[in-house]
Design an enzyme around this catalytic site. Structure first.
Site, PDB file in Angstrom:
ATOM      1  N   ARG A 103       0.824  -1.208   0.000  1.00 18.60           N
ATOM      2  CA  ARG A 103       0.000   0.000   0.000  1.00 18.60           C
ATOM      3  C   ARG A 103       0.855   1.255   0.000  1.00 18.60           C
ATOM      4  O   ARG A 103       1.928   1.292   0.586  1.00 18.60           O
ATOM      5  CB  ARG A 103      -0.900   0.017   1.230  1.00 18.60           C
ATOM      6  CG  ARG A 103      -1.867   1.201   1.229  1.00 18.60           C
ATOM      7  CD  ARG A 103      -2.732   1.223   2.443  1.00 18.60           C
ATOM      8  NE  ARG A 103      -2.060   1.953   3.513  1.00 18.60           N
ATOM      9  CZ  ARG A 103      -2.638   2.251   4.669  1.00 18.60           C
ATOM     10  NH1 ARG A 103      -3.860   1.846   4.929  1.00 18.60           N
ATOM     11  NH2 ARG A 103      -1.978   2.915   5.580  1.00 18.60           N
ATOM     12  N   CYS A 105       0.061   5.532   0.661  1.00 22.86           N
ATOM     13  CA  CYS A 105      -0.940   6.508   1.088  1.00 22.86           C
ATOM     14  C   CYS A 105      -0.331   7.885   0.875  1.00 22.86           C
ATOM     15  O   CYS A 105       0.751   8.167   1.397  1.00 22.86           O
ATOM     16  CB  CYS A 105      -1.309   6.300   2.557  1.00 22.86           C
ATOM     17  SG  CYS A 105      -2.596   7.427   3.133  1.00 22.86           S
TER      18      CYS A 105
END
Length: 125
Positions: A103, A105
């Site tokens: 991930r 962000c």
């Protein structure tokens, strides 16, 4: 050959892009806003509620491609304010299981329609 994936259970594209594109075993899901496809409105309640709707929209596209959240290998989360990071993480951790997808962000200045959160994903069959 790339195959477009589309479902009425996620918001319609607001520009010249597909909800998802399947290329071989990979499914690339365009950034999903927090718009509820049933109402056409941004999910009320702030960043956690928006993240929940974004993930519902991602899930709907996965299902349209015959996949589910366990197929997701990479996620990118876009936030208009990093102060929302913790509340979005609380929602995110309920949507995925170990091993969590890779991930990123990132904070952005603004998102379409005034959303606070947008989430895109890549999945593998």
């Amino acid at each position: 050959m790339a195959v477009p994936i589309s479902t009425p259970d996620a918001p319609a594209a607001i520009g010249p892009y597909s909800q998802g594109i399947q290329a071989g075993k990979l499914l690339f899901i365009s950034g999903q806003s927090s718009v509820d496809p049933a109402t056409g409105k941004i999910a009320p309640g702030g960043p956690a509620s928006e993240a929940e709707q974004c993930l519902k929209n991602v899930r709907a596209i996965l299902l349209a491609a015959g996949m589910d959240m366990r197929n997701v290998v990479k996620v990118t989360v876009f936030l208009t304010d990093m102060a929302h990071f913790a509340s979005v993480n609380e929602v995110y951790v309920r949507a995925f299981s170990i091993p969590f997808p890779a991930r990123s962000c990132v904070a952005v200045k603004a998102l379409p329609l005034g959303c606070l959160v947008e989430i895109e994903a890549v999945a593998e069959q």
